[in-house]
Write a protein that holds these residues in place. Structure first.
Motif: not given
Length: 268
Positions: A69-75, A95-98, A134-140, A225-232
């Motif tokens: 599964l994938r989820a979104t984490f608001f840190e 995971m998606t990180v916001g 995130a050290a260079g990885a994209p954040i949403a 069903k689990v839906v995963h959100m990703v940023p454009k």
């Protein structure tokens, strides 16, 4: 990493990936925003606030990984500054990180309510800190307000920043619940009533971390069903606030000795 193939034959898995265009700061989550209803019946989005936190975030990641599964984490920025290695693990797990502000201040209260600049600083230092961890990885460019308090002037501000705003459809209120079974009951009862939704939980909460394997099992047996959100787009930070976060980090630069050599119990 979002298209990683799930090799576990019985895993729940992600049924659908939706790409969110954050231009103009759209709002999601029926508690506050009614316009964009992208979930079909029996679909859920799993979201987690207030991490990264040792032990708890990792337990949530393990439970999600067990079912592909994938989820979104608001840190929270400050938490990401303390535990950047966990932020990196969340990202590496696909995971998606916001973001969720620098230090979880209610932005509808003073001093933030009457001082837009202080409120913006609380939002932007959070953005900069999570981005740094995130050290260079994209954040949403995905943001959730602390306590789901949405001052109108800050909605406009996030619109200008092209950061999407996430409220929730189903609030687990897990921060008030102390046992995993209470968290599971809270989520499943509300979900049966609403039929679908963006679910708000906290990877900061130990009971939630413990609840995840059984909660996922119940989602699965319930036919959800689990839906995963990703940023454009990815989040862009503002140099002024990047610098503030760097300064915060420097305050702890003298703390280089291991704790065992600094702190000793001399009486108990």
């Amino acid at each position: 990493a979002t298209s990683a193939v799930c090799t576990k034959p019985d895993a729940l898995g992600v049924s659908r990936v939706v790409e969110i265009d954050a231009t103009g700061g759209p709002g999601f989550g029926f508690e506050h925003f009614k316009q964009y209803d992208f979930l079909r019946d029996k679909e859920v989005v799993l979201t987690f606030d207030d991490g990264p936190w040792p032990g708890n975030t990792n337990a949530v990641l393990n439970a999600l990984a067990d079912e592909c599964l994938r989820a979104t984490f608001f840190e929270i920025g400050e938490h990401a500054t303390w535990h950047p290695e966990i932020t990196k693990q969340v990202i590496e797990a696909g995971m998606t990180v916001g973001t969720h502000t620098w230090s979880h201040k209610d932005l509808a209260r003073n001093p933030y309510a009457q001082d837009l600049e202080q409120a913006e600083q609380e939002i932007e230092m959070g953005n900069s800190a999570v981005q740094k961890a995130a050290a260079g990885a994209p954040i949403a460019p995905f943001f959730r307000f602390p306590d789901l308090q949405h001052p109108p002037q800050l909605l406009s501000y996030l619109g200008e920043r092209n950061i999407a705003i996430f409220s929730t459809d189903i609030d687990s209120f897990d921060f008030k619940l102390h046992r995993p079974e209470q968290v599971i009951k809270s989520v499943m009862t509300k979900l049966e009533k609403h039929g679908k939704g963006i679910i708000l939980m906290h990877d900061f909460q130990h009971a939630t971390a413990e609840a995840m394997p059984e909660l996922i099992h119940q989602l699965k047996t319930g036919g959800y069903k689990v839906v995963h959100m990703v940023p454009k787009q990815q989040l862009t930070t503002i140099p002024k606030y990047d610098e503030m976060v760097t300064q915060q980090d420097k305050l702890s630069v003298t703390n280089t000795r291991p704790e065992t050599s600094v702190v000793h119990t001399i009486g108990q």
